[in-house]
Design a protein around this motif. Sequence first.
Motif, short mmCIF file in Angstrom:
data_model
loop_
_atom_site.label_atom_id
_atom_site.label_comp_id
_atom_site.label_asym_id
_atom_site.label_seq_id
_atom_site.Cartn_x
_atom_site.Cartn_y
_atom_site.Cartn_z
N GLY A 87 0.59 -0.77 0.10
CA GLY A 87 0.03 0.05 0.11
C GLY A 87 0.81 1.44 0.48
N VAL A 88 2.49 0.83 -0.16
CA VAL A 88 3.17 2.13 -0.11
C VAL A 88 3.62 2.72 -1.27
N PRO A 89 2.82 4.10 -1.59
CA PRO A 89 2.89 4.19 -3.34
C PRO A 89 4.25 3.97 -3.79
N ALA A 90 5.05 4.32 -4.82
CA ALA A 90 6.16 3.86 -5.55
C ALA A 90 6.56 5.89 -5.78
N GLY A 91 7.77 5.27 -5.65
CA GLY A 91 8.50 7.03 -5.12
C GLY A 91 9.40 6.84 -4.28
N ASN A 92 10.75 6.85 -5.33
CA ASN A 92 12.04 7.38 -4.13
C ASN A 92 12.36 5.95 -3.68
N GLY A 93 11.89 4.69 -4.07
CA GLY A 93 11.92 3.16 -3.23
C GLY A 93 10.60 3.18 -1.82
N ASN A 94 10.56 1.95 -2.56
CA ASN A 94 9.47 1.48 -0.84
C ASN A 94 9.81 0.28 -0.17
N ILE A 95 11.36 -0.05 -0.32
CA ILE A 95 11.46 -1.32 0.03
C ILE A 95 11.62 -0.70 1.24
N VAL A 96 11.54 -1.42 2.58
CA VAL A 96 11.18 -0.85 4.05
C VAL A 96 11.60 -2.04 4.74
N PHE A 97 12.01 -1.49 6.23
CA PHE A 97 11.96 -2.38 7.57
C PHE A 97 10.97 -2.11 7.87
N LEU A 98 10.42 -1.50 8.67
CA LEU A 98 9.26 -1.05 9.59
C LEU A 98 9.03 0.26 8.41
N TYR A 99 6.81 -0.69 8.69
CA TYR A 99 6.02 0.43 7.84
C TYR A 99 4.59 -0.31 8.50
N ALA A 100 3.95 1.10 8.27
CA ALA A 100 2.55 1.32 8.41
C ALA A 100 1.92 1.62 7.51
N VAL A 101 0.44 1.57 7.25
CA VAL A 101 -0.28 2.00 5.54
C VAL A 101 -1.90 2.46 6.49
#
Length: 558
Positions: A122-136
């Motif tokens: 659910g994280v929009p693309a742009g500047n990379g959205n590979i991630v360690f911890l996230y929330a949407v």
Amino acid sequence: MTKQSASDQLSRRAWLGKVSVPAIAVAGAAMISTRMPEEAAVAGIFDIRDYGAKGDGKTLNTLAIQAAIDACSAAGGGQVLIPPGVFLSGTLQLKTDVTFHLSAGAKLLGSPKREDYTAGKGVPAGNGNIVFLYAVNAERLSIEGKGTIDGNGLAFYTGKGDNTGPGQNGVGGNFDRPHLFIFYQCTELRLHDAFLQAGAYHCIRLLQCKHVYIDGVRIYNRVNKNNDGFHFSSCQYVHISNCDVQCQDDACALFGSNKFVTVTNCSFSTRWSIFRFGGGESQNIAISNCLIYDTYGCPIKVSAGRASIENFTFSNIIMRNVTGPIGIGFSGSSNNNSVVTSSASKPFVRNISFNGIRASVVALPVPHPDIHFDLHTWEGEKNSCITLNGMDDHYLENISFTDVQVNYAGGGTLAQANKREVPKVAAEYFGVWDTAPGGPPAYGMYARNVKGLTLQNVRLEFEQNDSRPAVVLDNVQDAAFNGLNLKGSMEAESLLRITNSKDILFTATRILAPCQVLLSLEGPSNEGIQFDGGDLRKAKKKVVYSRGANDKALTIRI
């Protein structure tokens, strides 16, 4: 008092085993939890060890930690406890009403393997959205505690950045590496006390979030390229306080349409910039009581294309060993790497104030000993100055400096001073001077296309002799300088240079060291330039006229 029965004592111990407070968690640091997950749910604490996590620094705990987060969320919220130990993990999704608690002595360590990470769902693309911890779309989410989150970012170092710098546009950039945090469209987000370090990319990315409170967080992010501290995009009601940030790239970047943001009582150091603004509709931002040190690439930097930027205040700020120190560029177009806003029918940058600023500016960037890779030094970073740069028929409006003292390294040359045709570049403050190599033509302030410029009790000096004017004004209108204290040089052609400007008033001007000429007035379109009072004795000559200027435009009263 009556003697307690054994059954009473037993029941109290059983009760205490179910109660969750940080002191109990710390006291039981050396113990292995024996509670069942359903017991944890009753207490409101979800200890990741109950779900199979091991703090040995070797076992991959992604599934176990995610199970604890999911159970906490399914129970309607509570605390996910990271106890003392080193817990290795890949991508984790945080959720509504979850408090992610890092005990003292706890470290959540990012896996060194790329296959253990995913893009945030659910994280929009742009500047990379590979991630360690996230929330949407999470609400009432907290990350807290005295523990550490370590991104293991050195494992992802390839020597290549994301190539989003001036003129690069991301072509061939390295985006396939995890950010430490990404929060997208979250509301009532809180980060308290944690130590965040060694991200592979940005540390904290906030995208379209509201009501964010960050307090007492320490960031050390210097192992990889593009190691930002805070990176915000179109957020509202963001409040940062009591934080310490040491990073490699932008320490506090605000792109897009950020509104109602405060930053206070923080310290910052980085290679590139601290407060970085670009494009969008950024309004109502207050930054105060901050310490900035060993920072290059300009601590306060606004580079705007087609933007609506207004109502910024910067107050009580100390800058030590910086370049810049302030750069505002405005082109009125959308072709300079800035975020574009379609709603701004007429772009503007206006109502920006600087109050209580103390700065020491070095001659050129100095490498940080703890950054293990070389960084390019731009020509425009050398012998830098405050730059206010509007272009074509676009103006910066209502810019003020009150109680400001800047001490420059100096060393500027006559060749720099002789620059009259300044390139029309606004993407980065140093890009203006890179296009015409050698640095800016003023040692203190260069202002072009500014309406409503005010300097009150401003002192500009240099250490090593400088052959440039202290201040250069080019097409400036409606300006007032009261209590301007300037150090002069006998090698400079003039202390001040004014070109095609009008309605400029100098009162109580003071020359701190001898100079050849107070003012060089240039161009046929000057009008209403006045000096009223002050101490001008140290100027051998008051004014010289050139390039069509004449004495009808100037009045000097002593």
